[in-house]
Design an enzyme around this catalytic site. Structure first.
Site, short mmCIF file in Angstrom:
data_model
loop_
_atom_site.label_atom_id
_atom_site.label_comp_id
_atom_site.label_asym_id
_atom_site.label_seq_id
_atom_site.Cartn_x
_atom_site.Cartn_y
_atom_site.Cartn_z
N ASN A 162 -11.02 -2.56 -5.36
CA ASN A 162 -10.24 -1.65 -6.21
C ASN A 162 -10.91 -1.36 -7.56
OD1 ASN A 162 -7.07 -2.91 -4.96
ND2 ASN A 162 -8.10 -1.01 -4.42
N ASP A 188 0.83 -1.21 0.00
CA ASP A 188 0.00 0.00 0.00
C ASP A 188 0.87 1.26 0.00
OD1 ASP A 188 -2.36 1.39 -0.06
OD2 ASP A 188 -2.76 1.22 2.09
#
Ligand code: IPE
Ligand code: IPE
Ligand code: MG
Length: 248
Positions: free
Chosen positions: A69, A21
């Protein structure tokens, strides 16, 4: 013992999972578009894969694209899918040279055809490799995985192929994408976020969690080694007392 890194190679986690991330924030900090962060994130994937294979860690699982996502701007989703195709094509040789097997978890049937095809090619080309299994979680979420497992279990039971009374934890695990892998012993998340984001919820029941503020594009071999050293400093008690562990 690997003296250069200070890592005890006899006590390595057998499976490391990583929530990669911070690509977007890293790019922003450099005054660049988010895709620039993703491109640089690929360098980290390479570095960490190499580091894990060198140490002798048999399973490395990377969270590359979650079911959530898809909610990102379509431009970014497309760029990520293209980057995936290009990276797999470019790095297939490296996987072969290093005896690394590529594997995926998640619903890859929903990926763009080109992405799914290049993945299939690389998976087929590396299927007999032994040194390490590199798993990419793509269109993955743990709840999706568990729902799918529940559906398959219910189906098997309704067909009389499975007796509900005999369904135990091992049998449930057999219906997960990860049925052929040991559970992760170490879960790393970069970028200073303290959450799991729907990743491997069943499998991380007893994993050691490691959170670092480092953004994924800045996470390389040294940072990976530090995470392993941190893991090796911990005492894994599995419900027992510290004294019980000493008697062994
Ligand atoms: C991780 O970086 C990569 C993916 C989720 C594909 P992000 O893109 O989430 O970066 P941040 O969190 O916005 O900084
Ligand atoms: C988690 O990162 C998913 C991946 C690393 C692929 P996100 O950046 O999507 O997670 P949230 O939305 O911040 O929880
Ligand atoms: Mg993020």
């Amino acid at each position: 013992m690997d003296f250069k890194s200070g890592i005890d190679t006899a006590r390595l986690p057998q499976h490391v999972a990583i929530i990669m991330d911070g690509n977007g924030r890293w790019a922003k900090a450099h005054g660049k578009p988010r895709v620039f962060g993703h491109r640089n994130g690929v360098r980290s994937v390479k570095a960490v894969t190499e580091a894990a294979a060198e140490l002798g860690i048999p399973y490395l699982t990377l969270y590359a694209f979650s079911t959530e996502n898809w909610n990102r701007p379509s431009r970014e989703v497309n760029a990520l899918m293209q980057l995936l195709v290009r990276t797999i094509r470019r790095e297939l040789r490296t996987l072969q040279d290093n005896d690394i097997r590529l594997h995926t978890i998640g619903d890859t049937s929903r990926l763009p055809v080109q992405t799914a095809n290049s993945l299939q090619e690389a998976i087929a080309a590396t299927r007999n490799h032994q040194r390490m299994t590199l798993t990419l979680a793509l269109n993955y979420s743990a709840r999706q995985e568990m729902t799918r497992a529940a559906r398959m279990i219910a189906h098997a039971a309704s067909e009389g192929k499975l007796d509900p009374a005999h369904l135990d934890e091992a049998a449930v695990a057999d219906f997960l994408y990860t049925s052929t892998m040991p559970d992760p012993e170490l879960l790393i998340r970069t970028s200073g976020e303290f959450r799991i984001s729907n990743f491997l919820l069943w499998q991380i029941a007893y994993a050691e969690l490691y959170f670092t503020p480092v953004m994924w594009p800045d996470f390389g071999k040294d940072q990976f080694h530090e995470a392993i050293r941190d893991y090796q400093r911990r005492e894994r008690r599995f419900g027992k007392t510290s004294e019980q562990l000493m008697t062994h």
